[in-house]
Design a protein around this motif. Structure first.
Motif, mmCIF file in Angstrom:
data_model
loop_
_atom_site.group_PDB
_atom_site.id
_atom_site.type_symbol
_atom_site.label_atom_id
_atom_site.label_comp_id
_atom_site.label_asym_id
_atom_site.label_seq_id
_atom_site.Cartn_x
_atom_site.Cartn_y
_atom_site.Cartn_z
ATOM 1 N N TYR A 152 0.814 -1.232 0.000
ATOM 2 C CA TYR A 152 0.000 0.000 0.000
ATOM 3 C C TYR A 152 0.843 1.276 0.000
ATOM 4 N N HIS A 192 -2.585 8.016 -0.788
ATOM 5 C CA HIS A 192 -1.175 8.378 -0.594
ATOM 6 C C HIS A 192 -0.285 7.684 -1.611
ATOM 7 N N PHE A 234 -1.257 4.556 13.038
ATOM 8 C CA PHE A 234 -0.223 3.613 13.478
ATOM 9 C C PHE A 234 0.569 4.226 14.644
ATOM 10 N N PHE A 256 -0.487 7.579 7.561
ATOM 11 C CA PHE A 256 -0.191 6.162 7.805
ATOM 12 C C PHE A 256 1.289 6.048 8.200
ATOM 13 N N ARG A 290 -11.069 -1.623 -5.689
ATOM 14 C CA ARG A 290 -11.165 -1.447 -4.234
ATOM 15 C C ARG A 290 -10.446 -0.151 -3.887
ATOM 16 N N ASP A 292 -8.888 2.275 -1.609
ATOM 17 C CA ASP A 292 -8.267 2.116 -0.296
ATOM 18 C C ASP A 292 -8.393 3.384 0.551
ATOM 19 N N ALA A 293 -8.677 3.187 1.824
ATOM 20 C CA ALA A 293 -8.609 4.271 2.819
ATOM 21 C C ALA A 293 -9.379 5.527 2.404
ATOM 22 N N GLU A 334 -13.275 1.080 0.928
ATOM 23 C CA GLU A 334 -12.642 0.548 2.127
ATOM 24 C C GLU A 334 -12.638 1.679 3.147
ATOM 25 N N HIS A 403 -6.836 -8.830 5.433
ATOM 26 C CA HIS A 403 -5.393 -8.710 5.649
ATOM 27 C C HIS A 403 -5.059 -7.700 6.745
ATOM 28 N N ARG A 527 0.217 -7.349 11.764
ATOM 29 C CA ARG A 527 -0.725 -7.836 10.737
ATOM 30 C C ARG A 527 -0.094 -8.962 9.911
ATOM 31 N N ARG A 531 -0.760 -13.058 7.410
ATOM 32 C CA ARG A 531 -0.530 -12.945 5.963
ATOM 33 C C ARG A 531 0.459 -14.033 5.539
HETATM 34 C C1 GLC Z 1 -5.881 0.187 3.974
HETATM 35 C C2 GLC Z 1 -5.217 -1.148 3.790
HETATM 36 C C3 GLC Z 1 -4.140 -1.283 4.817
HETATM 37 C C4 GLC Z 1 -3.158 -0.159 4.661
HETATM 38 C C5 GLC Z 1 -3.853 1.176 4.696
HETATM 39 C C6 GLC Z 1 -2.943 2.267 4.228
HETATM 40 O O1 GLC Z 1 -6.542 0.263 5.170
HETATM 41 O O2 GLC Z 1 -6.156 -2.171 3.863
HETATM 42 O O3 GLC Z 1 -3.506 -2.518 4.714
HETATM 43 O O4 GLC Z 1 -2.230 -0.205 5.693
HETATM 44 O O5 GLC Z 1 -4.964 1.217 3.839
HETATM 45 O O6 GLC Z 1 -2.761 2.198 2.845
#
Ligand code: GLC
Ligand code: GLC
Length: 658
Positions: A152, A192, A234, A256, A290, A292-293, A334, A403, A527, A531
């Protein structure tokens, strides 16, 4: 914003602007046969223009950017293959196609489930064996080797990571999937880029044009104000939301990891670049993107910078543009956010979905884990009752594991309603899955936050429900219990309404993989424990009766086969949660929207003891009499005495009348 009485005039402005834009289109674009494109652009232009004005109307270069946007859509359309174009038309005609119960998904790593993309192509027979016809291949684009966030943190949005394969390999997979009616799902990481992406490198080198692609600041003044309201994603490995870049001599927003630079969607150039990326992948034959974020797309001082109204407008604009170029392509949101926020990603103030057609049902996922830990369904039933109805032409992605980590993001008021104190209850769940109360679950904490006391949980499905510990103790009863829990959770996601998404090795009972501790680039991110690399020699045991693999695999396979035959399991908001007196059971009824007399009562027991319920107590009453009931899942009559039905520990049934 257009609206009210100003609307007709506004529409004229948008029409005359469209005419001007079409005159300005580059000659090579004008010469193509763009019949369908023009029809769709005409239909969507008013919406596109309005959104573009709201987002970027204040800019001097507005018209130029709008021209670029239309050019991007037109080029995307010209590049679309005749096959994909005819699929678009087919799906426009049958616009509810993805709400059918026939779809069953799986999420896999190209370099975990398989060795690489060519090897993944050789595993198509596995999907078919199980009944999977929608495959999310987890991120495969170019990433720096260590700082990748599992794919990602992308350094080139148009190149496949050479460690997993090539674009040709992917096109071959897309073709093979299409021949077999399997949908391909890929990620678009919108929020990002990696700090090694060309845009980031040029920003670092001092190019103002590319610094404007990100959120960069000379000093801490504005970042400090942002930090007052922004939570940390995080907190353990990457506290804070900004990173100092020495080369550029500036702070950059990194929500992130410190190496993932947040894109600045206040800049229309970023929107257009990312739309271009999205259309590029749509044109490689991807059926479902999909996104993401998505909750993070818009940053506004004084807010959490999540679920902002403009994040929704960005997504609506992407959907409208994609509708013009590649209308057969669906979006998955997501957005792992609060239950009331998630449904907004289908679109607000609308009847039919106008942002993403599909969203991760993180609410159901987290609630299922609550029921597993507490062995009761109080919060599960309460939380599902508060889940807002979806729009039309919108559906859930129902999952047990993915994941990522499990976050217990339920609504505080739901937790209180059922008599728990929110903070203490979340703490209990974390401690439970870490194995503090009994030695059954084998979860690991993820990103504990010392300031807020929050944490999340990682672990494979099998290890979290106790299969790992049961196998170690060789206790047959515990092994059977763990398997029942795996099947129970799948029994719910396969019947709930929406597309079930099975994760990686879950149909084989794959356990935690602790090898990540030895890898410096992974050891700070738990995580990775879920995986794993799939051991295909072991997976062969799915064909050998009596093994754990066979028991789980054959049961899930059977459920999938049955699901596909039950029209009441299609997703048309045709589900009603039924209150039961027994708070260890979950019950809901599914009806066939075309033939309402065809219905299925789903009941699931989350307790370790047998539990019963009374058919006569169901409100509304489901069956007119007690006779002739059958559990479609087992193919047997339920264990019944008059109106009372008994479910064994962790049993579920799909009851209907024969
Ligand atoms: C989404 C992904 C995750 C990733 C995050 C930042 O939540 O599923 O795995 O860390 O985006 O891209
Ligand atoms: C996602 C979610 C968060 C998740 C993280 C990746 O976007 O918002 O809950 O834990 O990113 O792990």
């Amino acid at each position: 914003m257009p609206g009210g009485s100003a609307e007709p005039m506004y529409e004229q402005i948008s029409h005359s602007l469209l005419n001007a834009i079409l005159d300005d289109l580059r000659p090579e674009i004008r010469r193509q046969d763009l019949r369908h494109f023009y029809t769709r652009l005409g239909a969507n232009f008013y919406a596109i223009h309005s959104l573009f004005v709201t987002l970027y109307g204040h800019r001097d270069d507005f018209k130029l950017q709008l021209l670029r946007l239309v050019e991007t859509m037109a080029r995307g359309y010209i590049d679309r293959s005749p096959d994909l174009e005819s699929l678009d038309i087919q799906r426009e005609d049958d616009y509810n196609w993805f709400l059918s119960q026939k779809w069953v998904g799986m999420a896999v790593y190209s370099n975990g489930f398989a060795e690489n993309l060519p090897d993944l192509a050789s595993k198509i027979s596995y999907f078919q064996e199980l009944g999977i016809n929608m495959v999310h291949i987890l991120p495969i684009l170019m990433c720096p080797s260590g700082k990748s966030d599992g794919g990602y943190a992308i350094s080139d949005f148009r190149k496949i990571d050479d460690r997993v394969g090539t674009l040709d390999d992917l096109r071959r997979i897309a073709d093979e999937f299409r021949k077999r009616d399997i949908l391909l799902v890929l990620d678009i990481v919108l929020n990002h880029t990696s700090d090694e992406h060309e845009w980031a490198r040029r920003a670092m080198a001092g190019e103002k044009h590319y610094q404007d692609y990100y959120h960069v600041f000379d000093d801490r003044d504005i970042p400090d104000v942002f930090e007052q309201n922004m939570p940390e994603v995080f907190p353990e490995s990457d506290p804070g939301n900004f990173t100092w870049n020495g080369e550029m001599g500036k702070w950059v927003m990194t929500v992130f990891h410190e190496y993932q630079w947040d894109l600045n969607y206040a800049n229309p150039a970023v929107f257009i670049e990312m739309l271009d990326v999205l259309l590029f992948w749509a044109n490689q034959g991807v059926d479902v993107l999909r996104l993401d974020a998505v909750a993070f797309l818009w940053k506004k001082l004084g807010t959490t910078c999540q679920n902002e109204r403009k994040a929704h407008l960005i997504l609506q604009l992407m959907k409208d543009c994609c509708q013009v170029t590649a209308p057969g392509v669906l979006f998955i949101a997501e957005a792992i956010v609060a239950p009331t926020e998630i449904t907004k990603y289908f679109g607000e103030d609308a009847i039919v979905a106008k942002e993403c057609e599909i969203a991760y049902n993180a609410t159901l996922m987290a609630l299922l884990w609550d029921a597993v830990a507490t062995r009761n369904t109080r919060l599960l039933c309460q939380g599902l009752k508060s889940l807002p109805n979806k729009l039309e032409r919108a559906t859930w992605l129902n999952y047990v594991r993915c994941h990522d980590d499990i976050g217990f993001g339920f609504d505080d008021s739901d937790i209180e309603q059922v008599g728990y104190e929110p903070r203490a209850h979340r703490r209990f769940l974390i401690d439970y899955f870490k194995g503090d109360f009994d030695a059954i679950p084998r979860g690991l904490t993820f990103m504990p936050n010392d300031t807020t006391g929050d944490a999340r949980i990682c672990g494979s499905l099998a290890s979290l429900v106790g299969l790992e510990s049961a196998l170690e103790s060789k206790d047959q009863a515990l092994i059977a219990t763990a398997i029942s829990r795996i099947l129970l959770m799948h029994g719910v996601i396969l019947s709930f309404g929406g597309i079930p998404l099975i994760y990686n090795g879950d149909a084989l009972g794959v356990l935690n993989d602790y090898s990540f501790y030895a890898d410096p680039s992974k050891c700070n991110d738990t995580r990775w424990v879920h995986r794993p690399k799939i051991d295909w020699a072991k997976a062969e045991l799915r064909r050998k009766p009596g093994t754990v693999e066979h028991t789980i695999f054959s049961a899930i396979k059977k459920m999938i086969t049955i699901r596909k035959e039950i029209s009441a399991f299609a997703d048309f908001n045709n589900r009603q949660i039924l209150p039961l007196e027994n708070d260890h059971l979950l019950a809901f009824v599914r009806t066939n929207p075309l033939r309402p007399s065809e219905l299925v009562l789903v009941v699931a027991n989350f307790n370790d003891q047998p539990r019963f319920f009374d058919l006569d107590s169901l409100v509304p009453s489901v069956f007119s009499s007690h006779d002739g009931l059958v559990d479609l899942h087992s193919g047997r009559r339920p264990s019944q005495s008059g109106s009372r039905i008994v479910l064994q520990a962790y049993q579920f049934c799909w009851l209907t009348k024969t």
